[in-house]
Design an enzyme around this catalytic site. Sequence first.
Site, mmCIF file in Angstrom:
data_model
loop_
_atom_site.group_PDB
_atom_site.id
_atom_site.type_symbol
_atom_site.label_atom_id
_atom_site.label_comp_id
_atom_site.label_asym_id
_atom_site.label_seq_id
_atom_site.Cartn_x
_atom_site.Cartn_y
_atom_site.Cartn_z
ATOM 1 N N TYR A 147 -38.797 17.172 51.339
ATOM 2 C CA TYR A 147 -37.998 16.108 50.731
ATOM 3 C C TYR A 147 -36.807 16.690 49.976
ATOM 4 O O TYR A 147 -36.931 17.762 49.401
ATOM 5 C CB TYR A 147 -38.896 15.362 49.749
ATOM 6 C CG TYR A 147 -38.207 14.295 48.964
ATOM 7 C CD1 TYR A 147 -38.183 12.992 49.450
ATOM 8 C CD2 TYR A 147 -37.587 14.569 47.751
ATOM 9 C CE1 TYR A 147 -37.555 11.990 48.733
ATOM 10 C CE2 TYR A 147 -36.958 13.571 47.036
ATOM 11 C CZ TYR A 147 -36.944 12.284 47.526
ATOM 12 O OH TYR A 147 -36.321 11.297 46.823
ATOM 13 N N TRP A 149 -32.447 16.125 48.240
ATOM 14 C CA TRP A 149 -31.059 15.638 48.216
ATOM 15 C C TRP A 149 -30.095 16.702 48.700
ATOM 16 O O TRP A 149 -29.068 16.957 48.067
ATOM 17 C CB TRP A 149 -30.705 15.160 46.815
ATOM 18 C CG TRP A 149 -31.017 13.713 46.653
ATOM 19 C CD1 TRP A 149 -32.254 13.173 46.479
ATOM 20 C CD2 TRP A 149 -30.083 12.624 46.676
ATOM 21 N NE1 TRP A 149 -32.137 11.804 46.386
ATOM 22 C CE2 TRP A 149 -30.822 11.441 46.498
ATOM 23 C CE3 TRP A 149 -28.701 12.535 46.813
ATOM 24 C CZ2 TRP A 149 -30.225 10.184 46.460
ATOM 25 C CZ3 TRP A 149 -28.105 11.276 46.776
ATOM 26 C CH2 TRP A 149 -28.869 10.125 46.607
HETATM 27 N N1 LIG Z 1 -39.105 14.119 35.621
HETATM 28 C C1 LIG Z 1 -38.463 13.555 36.641
HETATM 29 N N2 LIG Z 1 -38.539 14.119 37.858
HETATM 30 C C2 LIG Z 1 -37.888 13.569 38.890
HETATM 31 C C3 LIG Z 1 -37.157 12.363 38.738
HETATM 32 C C4 LIG Z 1 -37.108 11.755 37.440
HETATM 33 O O1 LIG Z 1 -36.509 10.678 37.232
HETATM 34 N N3 LIG Z 1 -37.761 12.401 36.417
HETATM 35 N N4 LIG Z 1 -36.527 11.811 39.823
HETATM 36 C C5 LIG Z 1 -37.063 12.094 41.136
HETATM 37 C C6 LIG Z 1 -36.126 11.662 42.174
HETATM 38 S S1 LIG Z 1 -35.701 10.001 42.173
HETATM 39 C C7 LIG Z 1 -35.672 12.479 43.154
HETATM 40 S S2 LIG Z 1 -34.738 11.805 44.413
HETATM 41 C C8 LIG Z 1 -36.035 13.921 43.177
HETATM 42 C C9 LIG Z 1 -34.903 14.832 43.647
HETATM 43 O O2 LIG Z 1 -35.401 16.058 43.989
HETATM 44 P P1 LIG Z 1 -34.630 17.074 44.945
HETATM 45 O O3 LIG Z 1 -33.902 16.363 46.020
HETATM 46 O O4 LIG Z 1 -35.606 18.120 45.349
HETATM 47 O O5 LIG Z 1 -33.548 17.688 43.935
HETATM 48 P P2 LIG Z 1 -32.160 18.443 44.143
HETATM 49 O O6 LIG Z 1 -31.923 19.169 42.874
HETATM 50 O O7 LIG Z 1 -31.104 17.484 44.565
HETATM 51 O O8 LIG Z 1 -32.452 19.491 45.294
HETATM 52 C C10 LIG Z 1 -31.707 19.619 46.450
HETATM 53 C C11 LIG Z 1 -31.692 21.102 46.854
HETATM 54 O O9 LIG Z 1 -31.111 21.200 48.167
HETATM 55 C C12 LIG Z 1 -30.261 22.348 48.207
HETATM 56 N N5 LIG Z 1 -29.292 22.117 49.293
HETATM 57 C C13 LIG Z 1 -28.121 21.435 49.246
HETATM 58 N N6 LIG Z 1 -27.527 21.453 50.449
HETATM 59 C C14 LIG Z 1 -28.324 22.159 51.286
HETATM 60 C C15 LIG Z 1 -28.233 22.503 52.658
HETATM 61 O O10 LIG Z 1 -27.297 22.155 53.352
HETATM 62 N N7 LIG Z 1 -29.267 23.212 53.183
HETATM 63 C C16 LIG Z 1 -30.342 23.608 52.435
HETATM 64 N N8 LIG Z 1 -31.318 24.286 53.044
HETATM 65 N N9 LIG Z 1 -30.434 23.310 51.115
HETATM 66 C C17 LIG Z 1 -29.448 22.586 50.560
HETATM 67 C C18 LIG Z 1 -29.656 22.400 46.818
HETATM 68 O O11 LIG Z 1 -29.178 23.701 46.541
HETATM 69 C C19 LIG Z 1 -30.836 21.964 45.932
HETATM 70 O O12 LIG Z 1 -31.577 23.076 45.500
HETATM 71 O O13 LIG Z 1 -36.452 14.322 41.873
HETATM 72 C C20 LIG Z 1 -37.510 13.542 41.356
HETATM 73 N N10 LIG Z 1 -37.980 14.153 40.125
HETATM 74 N N1 LIG Z 2 -25.229 11.486 38.057
HETATM 75 C C1 LIG Z 2 -26.352 11.281 38.782
HETATM 76 N N2 LIG Z 2 -26.497 10.138 39.505
HETATM 77 C C2 LIG Z 2 -27.636 9.921 40.202
HETATM 78 C C3 LIG Z 2 -28.678 10.872 40.266
HETATM 79 C C4 LIG Z 2 -28.512 12.070 39.482
HETATM 80 O O1 LIG Z 2 -29.407 12.938 39.444
HETATM 81 N N3 LIG Z 2 -27.353 12.226 38.769
HETATM 82 N N4 LIG Z 2 -29.810 10.640 41.033
HETATM 83 C C5 LIG Z 2 -29.734 9.609 42.073
HETATM 84 C C6 LIG Z 2 -31.085 9.226 42.517
HETATM 85 S S1 LIG Z 2 -31.887 10.189 43.661
HETATM 86 C C7 LIG Z 2 -31.711 8.119 42.073
HETATM 87 S S2 LIG Z 2 -33.294 7.778 42.588
HETATM 88 C C8 LIG Z 2 -31.051 7.214 41.125
HETATM 89 C C9 LIG Z 2 -31.985 6.927 39.944
HETATM 90 O O2 LIG Z 2 -31.630 5.761 39.299
HETATM 91 P P1 LIG Z 2 -32.614 5.219 38.154
HETATM 92 O O3 LIG Z 2 -34.013 5.422 38.551
HETATM 93 O O4 LIG Z 2 -32.169 3.859 37.819
HETATM 94 O O5 LIG Z 2 -32.246 6.254 36.979
HETATM 95 P P2 LIG Z 2 -33.083 6.729 35.684
HETATM 96 O O6 LIG Z 2 -32.130 7.610 34.940
HETATM 97 O O7 LIG Z 2 -34.399 7.283 36.024
HETATM 98 O O8 LIG Z 2 -33.343 5.408 34.855
HETATM 99 C C10 LIG Z 2 -32.327 4.456 34.571
HETATM 100 C C11 LIG Z 2 -32.446 3.968 33.152
HETATM 101 O O9 LIG Z 2 -33.741 3.413 32.958
HETATM 102 C C12 LIG Z 2 -34.132 3.689 31.623
HETATM 103 N N5 LIG Z 2 -35.584 3.569 31.505
HETATM 104 C C13 LIG Z 2 -36.528 4.519 31.713
HETATM 105 N N6 LIG Z 2 -37.753 4.021 31.461
HETATM 106 C C14 LIG Z 2 -37.578 2.723 31.100
HETATM 107 C C15 LIG Z 2 -38.464 1.680 30.708
HETATM 108 O O10 LIG Z 2 -39.673 1.823 30.675
HETATM 109 N N7 LIG Z 2 -37.903 0.458 30.437
HETATM 110 C C16 LIG Z 2 -36.572 0.250 30.464
HETATM 111 N N8 LIG Z 2 -36.115 -0.950 30.197
HETATM 112 N N9 LIG Z 2 -35.716 1.230 30.802
HETATM 113 C C17 LIG Z 2 -36.215 2.443 31.125
HETATM 114 C C18 LIG Z 2 -33.597 5.066 31.346
HETATM 115 O O11 LIG Z 2 -33.449 5.283 29.958
HETATM 116 C C19 LIG Z 2 -32.280 5.064 32.108
HETATM 117 O O12 LIG Z 2 -31.169 4.800 31.293
HETATM 118 O O13 LIG Z 2 -29.852 7.767 40.595
HETATM 119 C C20 LIG Z 2 -29.008 8.382 41.559
HETATM 120 N N10 LIG Z 2 -27.768 8.743 40.897
HETATM 121 MO MO LIG Z 3 -34.057 9.685 43.837
#
Ligand SMILES: Nc1nc2c(c(=O)[nH]1)N[C@H]1C(S)=C(S)[C@@H](COP(=O)(O)OP(=O)(O)OC[C@H]3O[C@@H](n4cnc5c(=O)[nH]c(N)nc54)[C@H](O)[C@@H]3O)O[C@H]1N2
Ligand SMILES: Nc1nc2c(c(=O)[nH]1)N[C@H]1C(S)=C(S)[C@@H](COP(=O)(O)OP(=O)(O)OC[C@H]3O[C@@H](n4cnc5c(=O)[nH]c(N)nc54)[C@H](O)[C@@H]3O)O[C@H]1N2
Ligand SMILES: [Mo]
Length: 838
Positions: A147, A149
């Site tokens: 999995y 990004w």
């Molecule tokens: N505590 C906490 N944990 C979370 C979340 C949270 O809200 N709180 N959010 C979750 C969510 S919603 C998501 S989507 C995940 C994201 O989790 P990940 O998608 O695992 O996070 P990224 O840091 O985007 O990792 C992408 C990696 O891909 C590498 N990469 C980029 N381009 C390429 C390429 O072309 N080839 C290869 N081989 N590698 C490449 C980058 O260098 C990077 O290390 O994290 C989750 N984890």
């Molecule tokens: N710059 C930037 N943009 C991103 C990403 C990134 O890593 N960086 N990640 C991308 C990805 S993969 C995803 S999945 C989306 C994630 O998008 P979201 O899941 O919406 O993002 P979060 O930051 O986890 O949470 C959004 C807001 O919810 C609030 N929140 C957390 N817990 C609670 C709760 O219990 N109740 C209420 N009311 N609010 C709460 C947090 O304080 C935060 O301000 O964003 C995408 N966009």
């Molecule tokens: Mo995500």
Amino acid sequence: MKTNNSRRSFLKAGAALSLAPLIPSSMFASPNTAIIKNGTVFTAAHWGMLKATVKNGKVISSQPHQITSKIPNPLQYTMPDLVYKTRIKAPMVRKSYLQNPDSPKPELRGIDEWVEVKYEDAIKLVARELKKTRKQKGSQSIFAGSYGWYSSGKFHNPRILLHRFMNLSGGFTGTLGDYSTGATQIIMPHVVGGIEVYEQQTSWPVVLESSKVVVMWGMNPISTLRIAWSSTDEQGFKYFEELKNSGKEIIIIDPVKSETAKYFGDKASWIAPVPNTDVAMMLGMAYHLYETKNYDKKFLEEYTIGFDKFLPYLLGQTDKTPKTPAWASQICGIDEKIIKELAIKFYKNRTMLMSGWGMQRAHHGEQPHWMLVTLASMLGQIGLPGGGFGLSYHYSNGGAPTCAGGVLGGINAASLGVIENNKFIGLANSSAVSNSASQSWLQKATDSAFPVARIADALLNPGKTIDHNGNKITYPDIDFIYWAGGNPLTQHQDTNTNIKAWRKPRTVVVNEIYWTPTAKMADIVFPVTSQYERNDLTMTGDYSNMDIAPIKQVVEKQNGAKDDYQVFSDLCKAYADGLVEVYTANGKTEMDWLEEFYNVAANAVNANVALGVSMPKFDEWWNKNEPTTFAPTMESSSWVRFGEFREDPILNALGTPSGLIEIYSDTIEAMKYDDCAAYPKWFEPVEWLGMKDKPAKFHMLSVHPTDRLHSQQNNTSLRENYAVAGREPITINPKDAKDIGVKTGDLVRVYNKRGEVLAGVVVSDEIRQGVVRLREGAWYDGFDSKVCKNGCANVLTMDIPTSKLANGNISHTALVNIELYKGKALGLDAFKAPKGAK
Ligand SMILES: Nc1nc2c(c(=O)[nH]1)N[C@H]1C(S)=C(S)[C@@H](COP(=O)(O)OP(=O)(O)OC[C@H]3O[C@@H](n4cnc5c(=O)[nH]c(N)nc54)[C@H](O)[C@@H]3O)O[C@H]1N2
Ligand SMILES: Nc1nc2c(c(=O)[nH]1)N[C@H]1C(S)=C(S)[C@@H](COP(=O)(O)OP(=O)(O)OC[C@H]3O[C@@H](n4cnc5c(=O)[nH]c(N)nc54)[C@H](O)[C@@H]3O)O[C@H]1N2
Ligand SMILES: [Mo]
């Protein structure tokens, strides 16, 4: 994961406003792929279409291709860092693995020394060990769910390229769902018949015209719209700017005064509930609406089913607890009066309930959005212009109207291949092959896939059977991991357990650009190119499909890094005769593929005269160095989500068993789960501020980072803007800070029974008392110490599922303690190459 296959009839292209791209005269016979040594290069990334400035073959700066709003996006300026910093400089193998792959001391993963090897030798080693594992343990023991990004692009998609290799060479275990919306994407099909989270929203022009009240419930678009799954079309900020100046009433419900709440300032009211208690707050509103008869009975009767079965719970007839505003107030910490006022305001005014996904990444994360839909049903505005709910205004510019144009083709994961005597003999589902073993594996592959966030549980408990959305899933015995394009060692919950899990399989292979913690946890690492070192194509706007943009190579491939495509092609060659021909479709190059994907869009566009747009031959288009932009249709600009359903709920029935919105689900009732009822319900999370005998003092929200994309860009100079005491900052309320004796700038230890990290204190009244914020995505840095020195939030989070229904992750449910750090000075190793590596 992020697919965009749910486009609906509103896409009908007929009424296109014509915004025809210029048709250039043909000047070149073939696509010019010479790398520019001095000048400007057009390219694109998750963070938008970009212009790179190159001098003497080096990229010296990058900036946005277009400016659509005043809201800045610093992620667009970091290209030189992303090309030159923290790179893996050679193929490497972990020392003990190289010495004896059959007994590779997996317990040393992450702390062992590394040895540089020749690329060809690394390829041979991986091919040999993969074959060995498949032979000894079966294809289901190969985990290639992988999995992440990774960079955008229709061709250099490491995950699909990996799956293509793993499918054709004999199969693998994959995953279900994603980290982003694990809970909501499973519950919503039961409730409204679609996943909602990756679907087009009621269009922004409609919201701006018709909504009176806009609620942003747990949503931080000013931060999260910096990126898109493909490449941002940059339309969202513009609309939020318009919203700010629209005079509409704006309400932000979030325990943290996020970038969004700060952006709206006094144009919005900020309501800060106790984290993870929104369901109680919504129940309080629902109770008040019912009690005061301020709800739409007719809508409930015509468009929903099961309100009558939910009502006894709401009124407390089933559990002797009426869900009154007073009851809700005690749980969510919001004044009873405000709960009532909000409910009535929503009912009396056209209200758009926008919500992000943070609150579903929590224990019982299925409930908040189910309850939100229930509340919206009582308000009766679903399917009306500017009313109802929307679960994707904060993501990839949901609500930016869909354009009429073409959609690019892309690389696919192929299907299962059959290898006999080191020779590829055909696809398992083709008539040429009637191999019963492979047929039965086809079935097994489907059976062995498990919810993505259960990866550590699966690694640690082979053979364990879990419940999932009405099914039983038995974990395979994973002995080989191949990850390309993700950083699970930073991004998966409960890092210390995760590390134990990653030390179980015999082999771990990772393709990475940088020395991330995941790369450090591998046995074999292939250094791959960043997206700025190869050519690709992307759409912009996951919902708008606004542009077709070239992703152009900006600089030479660095330090001999290979494209993922090259690595997998070479693995094919080493694995079996005849495999690489199928993998590469008989030797197609990067530009061959791109031309094919371009033509899918161009042919559709050119065949549709009504569009008033034509697209030139690929070569000519490529050499022009700019995107093709499409225009929204009038239909899409005035599109209302659930509008057709509202017009005719029989003809346009929803995909639920009843065809209606299900406030009570017989399907879920039949599952008989103790942690998800047949109607939306308040469940206490395992850890929260209102629990008895709290195991720790503060509720930690590990929200998405503003100046990164997860862990991506933690290694850029942007870090200097946010790091405190050299670590990831942790935000804490002034009263709490005083209480534990810390001040801004202090180095603290943040800990609970799962682990501990170092962080730098930021004292601020922009957070509810009792809540702290440590953003996700700081590269884990604790292989050689008890504590993560960089402040990786997942060291403190919990690795249990939302419930048996969805098995989503619960990142936002965790209590932590904080104290001044008094231990010995600890340097930062997160961005250093490991032992033995250059
Ligand atoms: N505590 C906490 N944990 C979370 C979340 C949270 O809200 N709180 N959010 C979750 C969510 S919603 C998501 S989507 C995940 C994201 O989790 P990940 O998608 O695992 O996070 P990224 O840091 O985007 O990792 C992408 C990696 O891909 C590498 N990469 C980029 N381009 C390429 C390429 O072309 N080839 C290869 N081989 N590698 C490449 C980058 O260098 C990077 O290390 O994290 C989750 N984890
Ligand atoms: N710059 C930037 N943009 C991103 C990403 C990134 O890593 N960086 N990640 C991308 C990805 S993969 C995803 S999945 C989306 C994630 O998008 P979201 O899941 O919406 O993002 P979060 O930051 O986890 O949470 C959004 C807001 O919810 C609030 N929140 C957390 N817990 C609670 C709760 O219990 N109740 C209420 N009311 N609010 C709460 C947090 O304080 C935060 O301000 O964003 C995408 N966009
Ligand atoms: Mo995500």
